[in-house]
Design a protein around this motif. Structure first.
Motif, PDB file in Angstrom:
ATOM      1  N   UNK A   1       0.736  -1.264   0.130  1.00  0.00           N
ATOM      2  CA  UNK A   1       0.106  -0.031  -0.171  1.00  0.00           C
ATOM      3  C   UNK A   1       0.899   1.145  -0.137  1.00  0.00           C
ATOM      4  N   UNK A   2       1.946   1.145   0.621  1.00  0.00           N
ATOM      5  CA  UNK A   2       2.818   2.423   0.827  1.00  0.00           C
ATOM      6  C   UNK A   2       3.646   2.611  -0.410  1.00  0.00           C
ATOM      7  N   UNK A   3       3.984   1.489  -1.095  1.00  0.00           N
ATOM      8  CA  UNK A   3       4.852   1.828  -2.335  1.00  0.00           C
ATOM      9  C   UNK A   3       3.834   2.033  -3.484  1.00  0.00           C
ATOM     10  N   UNK A   4       2.443   1.635  -3.351  1.00  0.00           N
ATOM     11  CA  UNK A   4       1.413   2.216  -4.382  1.00  0.00           C
ATOM     12  C   UNK A   4       1.233   3.635  -4.236  1.00  0.00           C
ATOM     13  N   UNK A   5       1.031   4.134  -2.892  1.00  0.00           N
ATOM     14  CA  UNK A   5       0.871   5.583  -2.606  1.00  0.00           C
ATOM     15  C   UNK A   5       1.936   6.403  -3.019  1.00  0.00           C
ATOM     16  N   UNK A   6       3.052   5.944  -2.818  1.00  0.00           N
ATOM     17  CA  UNK A   6       4.379   6.765  -3.234  1.00  0.00           C
ATOM     18  C   UNK A   6       4.431   6.676  -4.660  1.00  0.00           C
ATOM     19  N   UNK A   7       4.142   5.637  -5.405  1.00  0.00           N
ATOM     20  CA  UNK A   7       4.214   5.707  -6.691  1.00  0.00           C
ATOM     21  C   UNK A   7       3.126   6.706  -7.415  1.00  0.00           C
ATOM     22  N   UNK A   8       2.023   6.578  -6.950  1.00  0.00           N
ATOM     23  CA  UNK A   8       0.941   7.537  -7.263  1.00  0.00           C
ATOM     24  C   UNK A   8       1.388   9.037  -7.075  1.00  0.00           C
TER      25      UNK A   8
ATOM     26  N   UNK B   1       3.733  13.821  -9.505  1.00  0.00           N
ATOM     27  CA  UNK B   1       4.660  15.015  -9.320  1.00  0.00           C
ATOM     28  C   UNK B   1       5.290  15.106 -10.920  1.00  0.00           C
ATOM     29  N   UNK B   2       5.729  13.998 -11.583  1.00  0.00           N
ATOM     30  CA  UNK B   2       6.284  13.963 -12.767  1.00  0.00           C
ATOM     31  C   UNK B   2       5.472  14.486 -13.761  1.00  0.00           C
ATOM     32  N   UNK B   3       4.296  14.261 -13.816  1.00  0.00           N
ATOM     33  CA  UNK B   3       3.211  14.573 -14.771  1.00  0.00           C
ATOM     34  C   UNK B   3       3.169  16.240 -14.846  1.00  0.00           C
ATOM     35  N   UNK B   4       3.018  16.600 -13.282  1.00  0.00           N
ATOM     36  CA  UNK B   4       2.856  18.142 -13.269  1.00  0.00           C
ATOM     37  C   UNK B   4       4.219  18.869 -13.587  1.00  0.00           C
ATOM     38  N   UNK B   5       5.372  18.339 -13.551  1.00  0.00           N
ATOM     39  CA  UNK B   5       6.515  18.945 -13.961  1.00  0.00           C
ATOM     40  C   UNK B   5       6.825  18.821 -15.564  1.00  0.00           C
TER      41      UNK B   5
END
Length: 108
Positions: A18-25, A30-34
């Motif tokens: 769950x933590x890995x999924x949330x960090x990935x999202x 962030x990458x998309x916004x950049x």
């Protein structure tokens, strides 16, 4: 694949997923916004018109380095358990040039 925090026994395997999924999202957002999803912004990076991509990646790398340092300092993560791939510099330089060339060609 088991990460260093899971090996420390701080989280269960379910919570780690769950933590890995949330960090990935969060990272993907962030990458998309950049602008990493924009071919024009990526091509502008190689022509030195827009350095946003470089700034975001450099900030992410420095943030990860500082975070890992403090996690190790406070005893929350053992950096000895973090696997780092061996570096083959000339192969990576060649791969980077091929990838960069493909990005520049794709920008047209």
């Amino acid at each position: 694949m088991m990460g260093p925090l899971l090996k420390q026994g701080l989280f269960s395997i379910e919570f780690s997923f769950v933590l890995a999924f949330l960090i990935g999202i969060g990272f993907g957002f962030t990458l998309e916004r950049a602008g990493f999803g924009s071919s024009r912004k990526l091509a502008a990076q190689f022509y030195f018109y827009d350095m946003t991509v470089f700034k975001v990646m450099f900030t992410a790398i420095v943030t990860a380095m500082i975070g890992l340092y403090y996690l190790d300092l406070f005893g929350l993560m053992d950096l000895e358990k973090v696997y780092i791939n061996p570096t083959f510099i000339w192969v990576q330089v060649l791969g980077g040039l091929i990838l960069g060339f493909g990005f520049v060609i794709g920008g047209y």
